[in-house]
Design an enzyme around this catalytic site. Structure first.
Site, PDB file in Angstrom:
ATOM      1  N   HIS A 105      -7.412   8.186 -10.131  1.00  0.00           N
ATOM      2  CA  HIS A 105      -7.039   6.517  -9.853  1.00  0.00           C
ATOM      3  C   HIS A 105      -7.068   5.424  -8.212  1.00  0.00           C
ATOM      4  O   HIS A 105      -7.124   6.331  -7.943  1.00  0.00           O
ATOM      5  CB  HIS A 105      -5.662   6.904 -10.662  1.00  0.00           C
ATOM      6  CG  HIS A 105      -4.596   6.732  -9.259  1.00  0.00           C
ATOM      7  ND1 HIS A 105      -4.556   8.609  -8.917  1.00  0.00           N
ATOM      8  CD2 HIS A 105      -3.298   6.156  -8.687  1.00  0.00           C
ATOM      9  CE1 HIS A 105      -3.329   9.318  -8.218  1.00  0.00           C
ATOM     10  NE2 HIS A 105      -2.860   7.443  -8.117  1.00  0.00           N
ATOM     11  N   ASP A 107      -4.533   2.792  -6.841  1.00  0.00           N
ATOM     12  CA  ASP A 107      -3.030   2.649  -7.468  1.00  0.00           C
ATOM     13  C   ASP A 107      -2.416   1.529  -8.490  1.00  0.00           C
ATOM     14  O   ASP A 107      -3.370   0.310  -7.271  1.00  0.00           O
ATOM     15  CB  ASP A 107      -1.923   2.581  -5.613  1.00  0.00           C
ATOM     16  CG  ASP A 107      -2.191   4.544  -4.785  1.00  0.00           C
ATOM     17  OD1 ASP A 107      -2.416   5.507  -5.968  1.00  0.00           O
ATOM     18  OD2 ASP A 107      -2.422   3.974  -4.208  1.00  0.00           O
ATOM     19  N   HIS A 252      -8.551   7.881  -5.523  1.00  0.00           N
ATOM     20  CA  HIS A 252      -8.053   9.294  -5.587  1.00  0.00           C
ATOM     21  C   HIS A 252      -7.108  10.087  -6.367  1.00  0.00           C
ATOM     22  O   HIS A 252      -6.990   9.877  -7.490  1.00  0.00           O
ATOM     23  CB  HIS A 252      -6.936   9.102  -3.917  1.00  0.00           C
ATOM     24  CG  HIS A 252      -5.549   8.554  -4.166  1.00  0.00           C
ATOM     25  ND1 HIS A 252      -6.327   6.605  -4.477  1.00  0.00           N
ATOM     26  CD2 HIS A 252      -4.378   8.829  -4.897  1.00  0.00           C
ATOM     27  CE1 HIS A 252      -4.842   6.767  -5.186  1.00  0.00           C
ATOM     28  NE2 HIS A 252      -4.115   7.469  -4.812  1.00  0.00           N
ATOM     29  N   ARG A 267       5.337   7.359   0.677  1.00  0.00           N
ATOM     30  CA  ARG A 267       3.850   6.131   0.600  1.00  0.00           C
ATOM     31  C   ARG A 267       4.692   4.895   1.190  1.00  0.00           C
ATOM     32  O   ARG A 267       5.670   4.143   0.295  1.00  0.00           O
ATOM     33  CB  ARG A 267       3.339   6.573  -0.624  1.00  0.00           C
ATOM     34  CG  ARG A 267       2.298   5.897  -0.744  1.00  0.00           C
ATOM     35  CD  ARG A 267       1.300   5.833  -1.869  1.00  0.00           C
ATOM     36  NE  ARG A 267       1.287   4.937  -2.896  1.00  0.00           N
ATOM     37  CZ  ARG A 267       1.539   4.541  -4.218  1.00  0.00           C
ATOM     38  NH1 ARG A 267       0.704   5.701  -4.758  1.00  0.00           N
ATOM     39  NH2 ARG A 267       1.475   3.339  -4.603  1.00  0.00           N
TER      40      ARG A 267
HETATM   41  C1  SIN Z   1      -1.052   9.252  -4.897  1.00  0.00           C
HETATM   42  O1  SIN Z   1      -1.383   9.294  -5.446  1.00  0.00           O
HETATM   43  O2  SIN Z   1      -0.319   8.447  -4.400  1.00  0.00           O
HETATM   44  C2  SIN Z   1      -0.707  10.041  -4.467  1.00  0.00           C
HETATM   45  C3  SIN Z   1      -0.778  11.400  -3.706  1.00  0.00           C
HETATM   46  C4  SIN Z   1      -0.606  12.505  -2.950  1.00  0.00           C
HETATM   47  O3  SIN Z   1      -0.029  12.928  -3.370  1.00  0.00           O
HETATM   48  O4  SIN Z   1      -1.792  13.201  -2.750  1.00  0.00           O
END
Ligand code: SIN
Length: 276
Positions: A105, A107, A252, A267
């Site tokens: 995805h 974000d 990612h 995050r």
């Molecule tokens: C996310 O999608 O922000 C998680 C990425 C991760 O935990 O590596």
């Protein structure tokens, strides 16, 4: 594959692969950035799509200050840290039934103005390894489509729906309303001016104007295309590593290959604008 390090004025930038990702050395992100440091980190992000930093010790407040250099902070529609609504906690342990980001995805594309970038600081990695994050280059994904497919997608839009990601999660109210947005399937990056493929397995539900079976067939083809190995890099976290990715041109996926081990982080997400 170790690629050549580039010496900027204030930082050193070592690409992870020729296609996506670079590790940056020479900066302490806990301290306020100078204009030059900011300009060089921003340039590296635009060039490499995702940038990585090692051995960073940041308080939650310092993490937010770093994020704010790049824009207003985004507030996640469903996950907010108590006392710090701009922070999304990453927490996986022996009680977890899901982890954030398991499916490819970009974000929060279910919002009308999805985030420009996300800055993840991992503080605890699984004891026995694992928990890597994969990143994929959506400019390259677009470039590798055939001319007829690029023409077919030109001007088409797709729906992105939060419910299919958030509604099923433990503790979430099934009657709650989640964001829904319509975005171009091919977006133009506002800084680089390049075109990037902009559909993802997590949030995209259908292509506007196609029948259900047509839409499903095209989306599945695009998802497989996006996940080809030659678009990707793989980042191995250590405690204190930071990844900063550009959601406008990269996708990612977090690997949850370490259950029941623990993995923690925070995050901060930088707000973005309406894709065009
Ligand atoms: C996310 O999608 O922000 C998680 C990425 C991760 O935990 O590596």
């Amino acid at each position: 594959m170790k690629l050549e390090t580039m010496q900027y004025q204030t930082i050193q930038v070592t690409p992870l692969t020729p296609t996506i990702g670079a590790e940056i050395a020479g900066v302490d992100l806990a301290k306020p950035l100078t204009e030059q440091q900011f300009a060089e980190i921003h340039a590296a992000l635009i060039q490499h799509l995702v940038i990585f930093f090692r051995e960073q010790t940041l308080s939650t407040e310092q993490h937010k200050v770093f994020g704010r250099r790049f824009g207003k902070l985004h507030i996640h529609p469903t996950s907010q840290m108590p006392g710090h609504p701009e922070v999304l906690e990453i927490k996986a342990d022996e009680n977890s039934t899901w982890v954030a980001g398991e499916v490819w995805h970009s974000d929060v594309t279910c919002e009308t103005e999805p985030p420009m970038g996300s800055i993840l600081h991992i503080t605890k990695v699984p004891d026995n390894g694992g928990g890597d994050t994969l990143f994929a280059n959506m400019y390259r994904a677009y470039e590798l489509l055939s001319d007829p497919m690029r023409q077919f997608l030109e001007g088409k839009t797709a729906m992105h729906e939060g419910a299919q990601v958030y509604a099923g999660r433990q503790g979430k109210d099934p009657n709650r309303q989640y964001p829904v947005a319509e975005h171009p399937i091919v977006r133009t990056h506002p800084v680089s001016g390049k075109k990037a493929l902009y559909v993802n397995r997590n949030f995209t539900t259908r292509i506007v104007g196609l029948n259900k079976n047509e839409s499903e067939a095209v989306l599945q083809m695009l998802y497989q295309h996006i996940e080809r190995d030659d678009l990707k890099c793989r980042f191995k976290w250590r405690p204190g590593s930071i990844a900063f990715w550009d959601n406008r041109c990269a996708q990612h996926q977090a690997m949850w290959d370490y259950f029941p081990q623990k993995r923690y982080g925070q995050r901060v997400t930088v707000a973005g604008d309406k894709p065009y």
